[in-house]
Design an enzyme around this catalytic site. Sequence first.
Site, short mmCIF file in Angstrom:
data_model
loop_
_atom_site.label_atom_id
_atom_site.label_comp_id
_atom_site.label_asym_id
_atom_site.label_seq_id
_atom_site.Cartn_x
_atom_site.Cartn_y
_atom_site.Cartn_z
N LYS A 27 -5.77 -30.80 -19.18
CA LYS A 27 -5.68 -30.09 -17.90
C LYS A 27 -4.82 -28.84 -18.06
O LYS A 27 -4.16 -28.65 -19.09
CB LYS A 27 -5.10 -31.00 -16.83
CG LYS A 27 -3.69 -31.49 -17.14
CD LYS A 27 -3.19 -32.47 -16.10
CE LYS A 27 -1.79 -32.96 -16.44
NZ LYS A 27 -1.24 -33.87 -15.43
N TYR A 33 16.46 -3.87 -14.13
CA TYR A 33 16.58 -3.92 -12.67
C TYR A 33 17.90 -4.57 -12.25
O TYR A 33 18.33 -5.58 -12.81
CB TYR A 33 15.43 -4.73 -12.08
CG TYR A 33 14.09 -4.03 -12.16
CD1 TYR A 33 13.84 -2.85 -11.45
CD2 TYR A 33 13.06 -4.56 -12.93
CE1 TYR A 33 12.61 -2.22 -11.52
CE2 TYR A 33 11.82 -3.94 -13.00
CZ TYR A 33 11.60 -2.77 -12.30
OH TYR A 33 10.39 -2.14 -12.38
#
Length: 361
Positions: free
Chosen positions: A34, A257
């Site tokens: 999965k 940032y």
Amino acid sequence: MSIAVVEIERKAILHNIEYLRKIAPYSSLIAIIKANAYSHGIKGVAQLLHTKVDCFGVARLSEAMVLRHSGINTPIVLLEGFFLRDNIGDLIDFNIQTVVHCQWQIDALEKLIVDNQITTWFKFDTGMHRLGFNQQEAKTAFNRLVNCAAVRKPINIISHFSSADEANSNQTLKQIELFDKFIDSIEDKSLIGKISIAASGGTLAWPMSHRDAIRPGIAIYGVSPFDEPVAELSPAMTFKSELIVVRDHKQGESVGYGQTWTSPKDTKLGVVAMGYGDGYPRSIPANTPVLINGRRVPIVGRVSMDMIVIDLGSDSLDKPGDEVIFWGKGLTVEEIAKHTGISAYELLTRLTGRAKIHYID
């Protein structure tokens, strides 16, 4: 070729399958692929393993359909079962097995009129308390499933551990006891197909839980379900990129940032083509290590969408194009998980399609 690369070593996956077979020699193996095979590539892993395993496990019908449309004929189990908006007819048309874990699914199967039957896995809740029938309702629900004309008999029985990664927990032993008690309560044993409760943690740490089928997921890819790596497993993934540029950086200057990091000394910074756009988490803390030219250097400043800055040191000889490893050989994903507080499961499965998968033999 993408700069951010998920490099997968096929022979490592095959080694891990061989090891799991060795420690559970009497159990069939359901390989869990999965979430794009934990970002290892669902098609590539399925093509590699379709003759090496007994079954594949996926979470969603859409994942099963990808496999069928890719020519994979190996049995497939829907671990979450079918959803309200799924086409149940696809289970029959594409020979997909399903977990049954709630009353409305049985209602839907009772109404189904088909020529061919569906193979089911009855989910008994032994303590995870997420999906499955509890002790009070399980016997009645199982009997209803037995009486569904659309359901193939015998019926497989499945459960899931909540604490198999905790060696000192009594919860796993309690769950095994409850699982066995429910199976023993079914008088007609011919109605019981395969039974399964062990995923990666159970397979590796609780041999008494192996039963008819084991369901390893993360262990297939060489990653431990525990806090520490498992020595016998071989990590298959190297998550890497390369330096874009090397810059001189002065003491007292910040980078990135928010100016969250300021250099305490003159140094050289490297900018790497990697970011949360590739799946490397924005929340990764400063000083998380990466590998470059055989040595560890720290991430500095914030992870941005497309770039990460690393402190190469004032004596650095690194140059643009040099490979930077975020996890892989020499720097395990388990170590990054411990450093960051983000589980290895999450680190692996959050990788995005921009980081291209490249298989090596």
